[in-house]
Design a protein around this motif. Structure first.
Motif, PDB file in Angstrom:
ATOM      1  N   ALA A  71      59.357  36.553  87.312  1.00 37.76           N
ATOM      2  CA  ALA A  71      58.619  36.675  86.271  1.00 37.76           C
ATOM      3  C   ALA A  71      59.507  37.104  85.161  1.00 37.76           C
ATOM      4  O   ALA A  71      60.572  36.838  85.399  1.00 37.76           O
ATOM      5  CB  ALA A  71      57.399  37.890  86.594  1.00 37.76           C
ATOM      6  N   THR A  89      54.736  40.945  86.097  1.00 38.28           N
ATOM      7  CA  THR A  89      53.717  41.117  86.766  1.00 38.28           C
ATOM      8  C   THR A  89      52.973  42.371  86.894  1.00 38.28           C
ATOM      9  O   THR A  89      53.543  43.548  86.738  1.00 38.28           O
ATOM     10  CB  THR A  89      53.854  40.762  88.119  1.00 38.28           C
ATOM     11  OG1 THR A  89      54.924  41.182  88.908  1.00 38.28           O
ATOM     12  CG2 THR A  89      53.801  38.952  88.470  1.00 38.28           C
ATOM     13  N   LYS A 118      49.740  35.659  84.404  1.00 36.94           N
ATOM     14  CA  LYS A 118      50.000  36.900  84.697  1.00 36.94           C
ATOM     15  C   LYS A 118      51.169  37.376  85.176  1.00 36.94           C
ATOM     16  O   LYS A 118      51.470  38.677  85.034  1.00 36.94           O
ATOM     17  CB  LYS A 118      48.850  37.054  86.171  1.00 36.94           C
ATOM     18  CG  LYS A 118      48.959  36.358  87.070  1.00 36.94           C
ATOM     19  CD  LYS A 118      48.131  36.867  88.296  1.00 36.94           C
ATOM     20  CE  LYS A 118      46.995  35.917  88.279  1.00 36.94           C
ATOM     21  NZ  LYS A 118      46.033  36.524  89.480  1.00 36.94           N
ATOM     22  N   ASP A 119      52.159  36.337  85.362  1.00 37.33           N
ATOM     23  CA  ASP A 119      53.555  36.699  85.539  1.00 37.33           C
ATOM     24  C   ASP A 119      54.273  37.135  84.333  1.00 37.33           C
ATOM     25  O   ASP A 119      55.378  37.455  84.356  1.00 37.33           O
ATOM     26  CB  ASP A 119      54.208  35.708  86.395  1.00 37.33           C
ATOM     27  CG  ASP A 119      54.335  34.229  85.704  1.00 37.33           C
ATOM     28  OD1 ASP A 119      53.393  34.405  84.859  1.00 37.33           O
ATOM     29  OD2 ASP A 119      55.216  33.677  85.855  1.00 37.33           O
ATOM     30  N   GLY A 122      51.280  40.864  83.043  1.00 34.08           N
ATOM     31  CA  GLY A 122      51.039  41.641  84.053  1.00 34.08           C
ATOM     32  C   GLY A 122      50.859  43.145  83.742  1.00 34.08           C
ATOM     33  O   GLY A 122      49.948  43.619  84.222  1.00 34.08           O
TER      34      GLY A 122
END
Length: 199
Positions: A71, A89, A118-119, A122
């Motif tokens: 990420a 994340t 989402k990475d 997050g």
């Protein structure tokens, strides 16, 4: 018969408390002096409690790439101003918060979300709820590509709760961070995207 002078013994507990009070006072005075400040800074660096060495102060721009797995989370610093690009994340908030704390960050001039996967966003909700943010910058995501994820909804809620100004990023914009200028090259006006990763 000669009178013997009686010496009153101080209880051991009282002696200990006096010693502690003198030690704390001496430490506070030492810490206030330039030599004391230098000592504690060096001690922090050598012990690993302060992970970012003081020589970073000598550079006009510092960029920290945080290890948040597969990420992204990048901290930029210029002349005491900070920006965050992406927030990894949802399980990486502690790593990002630790970095910000150790850098001495008190506020974020900018927080950039490169795109709402989402990475990348997050831990965004937790970060922006813990630090004052001057401006949040995000891409122009077409309505049909806006994600329906817990991370995205949490980020939007945090932005609204803290009344953080939100801007959509466009090519040609310039963002000033201390003495640095961040130039935006893309996206161009009217460009259409078929995937959120491309925004």
């Amino acid at each position: 018969m000669k009178n013997k002078a009686t010496i009153k013994k101080l209880p051991l507990k009282r002696i200990f408390l006096i010693f502690v009070a003198v030690f704390i006072t001496a430490t506070l005075i030492f810490t206030a002096l330039p030599a004391g400040q230098s000592f504690w800074k060096e001690a922090g660096e050598k012990s690993g409690l302060q992970v970012y060495p003081s020589y970073l102060d000598d550079y006009p721009l510092n960029i920290f790439f945080l290890d948040v797995g597969k990420a992204d989370a990048i901290v930029l610093e210029c002349e005491g101003e900070y920006a965050l690009l992406d927030a990894g994340t949802s399980d990486k908030a502690d790593e990002i918060l630790t970095c910000l704390r150790r850098l001495g960050v008190e506020r974020l001039t900018y927080v950039f979300a490169s795109h709402p996967d989402k990475d990348h966003i997050g831990s965004m909700a937790e970060i922006i709820s813990r630090y004052p943010v001057d401006t949040f910058i995000e891409p122009q995501v077409p309505p049909d590509l806006v994600p329906d994820t817990d991370e995205y909804h949490a980020m939007i809620r945090a932005l609204k709760e803290d009344n953080i100004p939100v801007q959509s990023i466009v090519a040609g914009e310039t963002y000033v961070l201390g003495g640095a200028a961040i130039y935006v090259r893309s996206p161009g006006p009217g460009r259409e995207y078929s995937a959120v990763n491309d925004c």
